[in-house]
Each structure stands twice: as C-alpha cells, then as structure tokens.
Motif scaffolding. Structure first.
Motif, PDB file in Angstrom:
ATOM      1  N   ALA A   1       0.942  -1.196   0.002  1.00  0.00           N
ATOM      2  CA  ALA A   1       0.026   0.211   0.066  1.00  0.00           C
ATOM      3  C   ALA A   1       0.920   1.285   0.170  1.00  0.00           C
ATOM      4  O   ALA A   1       0.531   2.225  -0.739  1.00  0.00           O
ATOM      5  CB  ALA A   1      -0.962  -0.150   1.241  1.00  0.00           C
ATOM      6  N   VAL A   2       2.031   1.240   0.661  1.00  0.00           N
ATOM      7  CA  VAL A   2       2.706   2.291   0.766  1.00  0.00           C
ATOM      8  C   VAL A   2       3.537   2.645  -0.505  1.00  0.00           C
ATOM      9  O   VAL A   2       3.739   3.726  -0.997  1.00  0.00           O
ATOM     10  CB  VAL A   2       3.781   2.364   1.971  1.00  0.00           C
ATOM     11  CG1 VAL A   2       4.948   3.387   2.128  1.00  0.00           C
ATOM     12  CG2 VAL A   2       3.097   2.379   3.291  1.00  0.00           C
ATOM     13  N   ILE A   3       3.932   1.547  -1.025  1.00  0.00           N
ATOM     14  CA  ILE A   3       4.563   1.558  -2.196  1.00  0.00           C
ATOM     15  C   ILE A   3       3.976   2.227  -3.265  1.00  0.00           C
ATOM     16  O   ILE A   3       4.294   3.104  -4.215  1.00  0.00           O
ATOM     17  CB  ILE A   3       5.408   0.342  -2.719  1.00  0.00           C
ATOM     18  CG1 ILE A   3       6.476  -0.273  -1.593  1.00  0.00           C
ATOM     19  CG2 ILE A   3       5.877   0.445  -4.178  1.00  0.00           C
ATOM     20  CD1 ILE A   3       6.861  -1.589  -1.924  1.00  0.00           C
ATOM     21  N   VAL A   4       2.875   1.612  -3.423  1.00  0.00           N
ATOM     22  CA  VAL A   4       1.492   2.150  -4.360  1.00  0.00           C
ATOM     23  C   VAL A   4       1.483   3.902  -4.358  1.00  0.00           C
ATOM     24  O   VAL A   4       1.643   4.540  -5.251  1.00  0.00           O
ATOM     25  CB  VAL A   4       0.241   1.335  -4.554  1.00  0.00           C
ATOM     26  CG1 VAL A   4      -0.763   2.098  -5.263  1.00  0.00           C
ATOM     27  CG2 VAL A   4       0.688   0.044  -4.705  1.00  0.00           C
TER      28      VAL A   4
ATOM     29  N   GLY B   1       3.626   6.018  -2.988  1.00  0.00           N
ATOM     30  CA  GLY B   1       4.787   6.481  -3.072  1.00  0.00           C
ATOM     31  C   GLY B   1       5.221   6.560  -4.610  1.00  0.00           C
ATOM     32  O   GLY B   1       5.649   7.439  -5.098  1.00  0.00           O
ATOM     33  N   ALA B   2       4.786   5.298  -5.426  1.00  0.00           N
ATOM     34  CA  ALA B   2       4.753   5.613  -6.855  1.00  0.00           C
ATOM     35  C   ALA B   2       4.000   6.697  -7.565  1.00  0.00           C
ATOM     36  O   ALA B   2       4.609   7.287  -8.475  1.00  0.00           O
ATOM     37  CB  ALA B   2       4.450   4.105  -7.394  1.00  0.00           C
ATOM     38  N   TYR B   3       2.714   6.836  -7.038  1.00  0.00           N
ATOM     39  CA  TYR B   3       1.778   7.937  -7.679  1.00  0.00           C
ATOM     40  C   TYR B   3       2.481   9.237  -7.406  1.00  0.00           C
ATOM     41  O   TYR B   3       2.408   9.933  -8.199  1.00  0.00           O
ATOM     42  CB  TYR B   3       0.572   7.692  -7.229  1.00  0.00           C
ATOM     43  CG  TYR B   3      -0.248   6.940  -7.860  1.00  0.00           C
ATOM     44  CD1 TYR B   3      -0.994   7.299  -9.201  1.00  0.00           C
ATOM     45  CD2 TYR B   3      -0.654   5.502  -7.742  1.00  0.00           C
ATOM     46  CE1 TYR B   3      -1.908   6.382  -9.882  1.00  0.00           C
ATOM     47  CE2 TYR B   3      -1.263   4.792  -8.579  1.00  0.00           C
ATOM     48  CZ  TYR B   3      -1.930   5.321  -9.536  1.00  0.00           C
ATOM     49  OH  TYR B   3      -2.621   4.256 -10.381  1.00  0.00           O
ATOM     50  N   LEU B   4       3.134   9.665  -6.114  1.00  0.00           N
ATOM     51  CA  LEU B   4       3.691  10.925  -5.608  1.00  0.00           C
ATOM     52  C   LEU B   4       4.790  10.955  -6.424  1.00  0.00           C
ATOM     53  O   LEU B   4       4.978  12.102  -6.967  1.00  0.00           O
ATOM     54  CB  LEU B   4       3.610  10.826  -4.231  1.00  0.00           C
ATOM     55  CG  LEU B   4       4.124  12.278  -3.608  1.00  0.00           C
ATOM     56  CD1 LEU B   4       3.481  13.185  -3.859  1.00  0.00           C
ATOM     57  CD2 LEU B   4       4.559  11.781  -2.096  1.00  0.00           C
ATOM     58  N   ASN B   5       5.758  10.185  -6.357  1.00  0.00           N
ATOM     59  CA  ASN B   5       6.967  10.168  -7.130  1.00  0.00           C
ATOM     60  C   ASN B   5       6.706  10.481  -8.563  1.00  0.00           C
ATOM     61  O   ASN B   5       7.445  11.497  -9.398  1.00  0.00           O
ATOM     62  CB  ASN B   5       7.882   9.077  -7.016  1.00  0.00           C
ATOM     63  CG  ASN B   5       9.454   9.449  -7.223  1.00  0.00           C
ATOM     64  OD1 ASN B   5       9.778   9.314  -8.583  1.00  0.00           O
ATOM     65  ND2 ASN B   5      10.032   9.889  -6.193  1.00  0.00           N
ATOM     66  N   ALA B   6       6.009   9.749  -9.407  1.00  0.00           N
ATOM     67  CA  ALA B   6       5.736   9.827 -10.778  1.00  0.00           C
ATOM     68  C   ALA B   6       5.149  11.249 -11.049  1.00  0.00           C
ATOM     69  O   ALA B   6       5.539  11.481 -12.229  1.00  0.00           O
ATOM     70  CB  ALA B   6       4.850   8.663 -11.360  1.00  0.00           C
ATOM     71  N   ALA B   7       4.434  11.727 -10.188  1.00  0.00           N
ATOM     72  CA  ALA B   7       3.905  13.150 -10.596  1.00  0.00           C
ATOM     73  C   ALA B   7       4.972  14.047 -10.774  1.00  0.00           C
ATOM     74  O   ALA B   7       4.709  15.024 -11.386  1.00  0.00           O
ATOM     75  CB  ALA B   7       2.751  13.486  -9.347  1.00  0.00           C
TER      76      ALA B   7
ATOM     77  N   GLY C   1      10.202   1.497  -7.380  1.00  0.00           N
ATOM     78  CA  GLY C   1       9.215   1.155  -6.353  1.00  0.00           C
ATOM     79  C   GLY C   1       8.313  -0.142  -6.750  1.00  0.00           C
ATOM     80  O   GLY C   1       8.020  -0.955  -6.147  1.00  0.00           O
ATOM     81  N   LEU C   2       7.684  -0.004  -7.904  1.00  0.00           N
ATOM     82  CA  LEU C   2       6.749  -1.132  -8.407  1.00  0.00           C
ATOM     83  C   LEU C   2       7.590  -2.364  -8.549  1.00  0.00           C
ATOM     84  O   LEU C   2       6.973  -3.462  -8.478  1.00  0.00           O
ATOM     85  CB  LEU C   2       6.138  -0.598  -9.838  1.00  0.00           C
ATOM     86  CG  LEU C   2       5.218   0.627  -9.637  1.00  0.00           C
ATOM     87  CD1 LEU C   2       4.686   0.951 -10.972  1.00  0.00           C
ATOM     88  CD2 LEU C   2       4.155   0.275  -8.604  1.00  0.00           C
ATOM     89  N   ASP C   3       8.895  -2.355  -8.981  1.00  0.00           N
ATOM     90  CA  ASP C   3       9.789  -3.490  -9.012  1.00  0.00           C
ATOM     91  C   ASP C   3      10.019  -4.196  -7.558  1.00  0.00           C
ATOM     92  O   ASP C   3       9.897  -5.216  -7.582  1.00  0.00           O
ATOM     93  CB  ASP C   3      11.114  -3.153  -9.765  1.00  0.00           C
ATOM     94  CG  ASP C   3      10.942  -2.899 -11.283  1.00  0.00           C
ATOM     95  OD1 ASP C   3      10.125  -3.534 -11.802  1.00  0.00           O
ATOM     96  OD2 ASP C   3      12.193  -2.277 -11.643  1.00  0.00           O
ATOM     97  N   LEU C   4      10.278  -3.174  -6.761  1.00  0.00           N
ATOM     98  CA  LEU C   4      10.054  -3.759  -5.396  1.00  0.00           C
ATOM     99  C   LEU C   4       8.843  -4.309  -4.997  1.00  0.00           C
ATOM    100  O   LEU C   4       8.976  -5.467  -4.184  1.00  0.00           O
ATOM    101  CB  LEU C   4      10.686  -2.546  -4.410  1.00  0.00           C
ATOM    102  CG  LEU C   4      10.633  -2.747  -2.790  1.00  0.00           C
ATOM    103  CD1 LEU C   4      11.410  -4.006  -2.530  1.00  0.00           C
ATOM    104  CD2 LEU C   4      11.099  -1.466  -2.026  1.00  0.00           C
ATOM    105  N   ALA C   5       7.840  -3.704  -5.297  1.00  0.00           N
ATOM    106  CA  ALA C   5       6.308  -4.255  -4.944  1.00  0.00           C
ATOM    107  C   ALA C   5       6.278  -5.688  -5.753  1.00  0.00           C
ATOM    108  O   ALA C   5       5.876  -6.852  -4.863  1.00  0.00           O
ATOM    109  CB  ALA C   5       5.432  -3.633  -5.415  1.00  0.00           C
TER     110      ALA C   5
END
Length: 211
Positions: free
Chosen positions: A158-161, A163-169, A180-184
C-alpha cells in the motif's frame, strides 16, 4: 428544411456526461481551478439540469471520486475473482498502476490531489479518498492472505503504491516510481502462494479404498 431534434438524454446519461466532464477537468487542473459555470458549459447542459443532479460542487466532487474509486476497486475484484493464484492478481494490479503512471495526462493520484485541496477532514474529497485507500488496503490484505503472506506485506504494498503515484507526478514514471513497483513485484514473488487443493484421494475417509 426540417431540423432533426436530438433525442433527449436520460437522467443517467446526463449524470454520466457531467461526471465525465468533471473527471477530465478536475484531473487536468484541480478541483478549485474549475468553476461550476465552466464545467456546465463544457458539458453542454442547462445549468438547472446539472444542479438537479448535483446540488453543490462538493456533491459533484464526491460523486466524481466515488465513481472513480468504484471503477478501480471493481477491476481489482474482477482480477481477484478470476485469478487462480492471488499473486497473479497482485501483479496485474501493479502492471495496471505502471500503465496508469505513463498516461500522457497523468498528474498524480486523483484522490490525493483532490483531498489536498480541502482542509476540512469531513469534505467529500477527503472522505472518499480515505474510503478508497481503506478499500484498496483491504483488498491487498485479502490477496496477500490468500497467497500465504503476512499482513505486513499488504501494508508495504500500500505504501509503495502511494509513493509511486506521488513520485511519478514529479519525476515521471521511470526512476524511483518504476523501482518502487519493481520492489512491490519482488515482495509479491516472496509470497508462498495458495495452498494446493487437496485431491479427492487425499480427502477420502479412512477405510474407503479403490476397488
């Protein structure tokens, strides 16, 4: 020359048109930046028709986010139902997120963006965003449990998801968001998977043997 009259839209069609318009404008520019007059003009409907459906802008914002949340969670539910292995459903969700981050009009999580515009914790933008995240976390927990993993993995996903949205923005879909998604995905790969269904032979009662 006789002018052809356009068929009258049903209430459901008008509602869908308003929500489609709201989603396009709110996601592109933010909630506060889009006034109701502009939105009504973009939808091409009479002002009274729109206000009958959504008496206030707050009601429209809540409805827009609720429809979006329901659609996303329904897709996750469909994958969870059809996947024989819950790990496949988790990977499908992560792949869908990766594709979402690469949309040309992507500008961050629509729930986080809308919620951040309102200070009142009871505003529909914030309540729907909380409900969506709870719903997503619940589904992650159910899939991880089915895959034989601990609850902490669902929390980490949940945290990785988020974070991915925030960082990609800010930095785009590559780099930290992709990592991050690779880590997930690596976390999902550590899950043992569902217990194999026991065969009829192994579940026979004692004393029942083949002829």
């Amino acid at each position: 020359m006789t002018q052809t009259r356009q068929p009258r839209r049903t209430a459901d069609e008008r509602r869908a048109l308003v929500l489609d318009t709201a989603e396009r404008l709110f996601r592109a520019r933010g909630v506060h930046a889009v006034g109701m007059d502009e939105l009504i003009a973009a939808a091409g409907l009479a002002k009274m028709s729109v206000y009958r459906l959504f008496p206030t802008k707050d009601a429209l914002v809540g409805a827009y986010l609720t429809r979006l949340a329901d659609g996303i969670l329904a897709l996750i539910d469909a994958d969870a139902t059809t996947a024989a292995d819950p790990r496949d459903a988790l990977v499908a969700m992560l792949d869908a997120i990766a594709a979402d981050l690469r949309r040309p009009d992507f500008r961050g999580c629509p729930f986080g963006n809308a919620a951040a515009e309102f200070e009142d914790a009871a505003h529909p933008a914030r309540t729907v965003a909380r409900d969506y995240r709870r719903g997503l976390r619940t589904r992650l927990g159910e899939l991880v449990a089915r895959a034989g993993g601990p609850v902490t993995v669902a929390d980490q996903l949940a945290v990785i998801v988020d974070g991915a949205y925030l960082n990609a923005a800010h930095l785009g879909p590559d780099g930290p968001a992709a990592a991050g998604l690779d880590l997930a995905r690596a976390l999902v790969a550590t899950l043992p998977g569902p217990e194999p269904a026991r065969s009829n032979r192994s579940t026979r009662r004692a004393g029942h043997h083949d002829a």
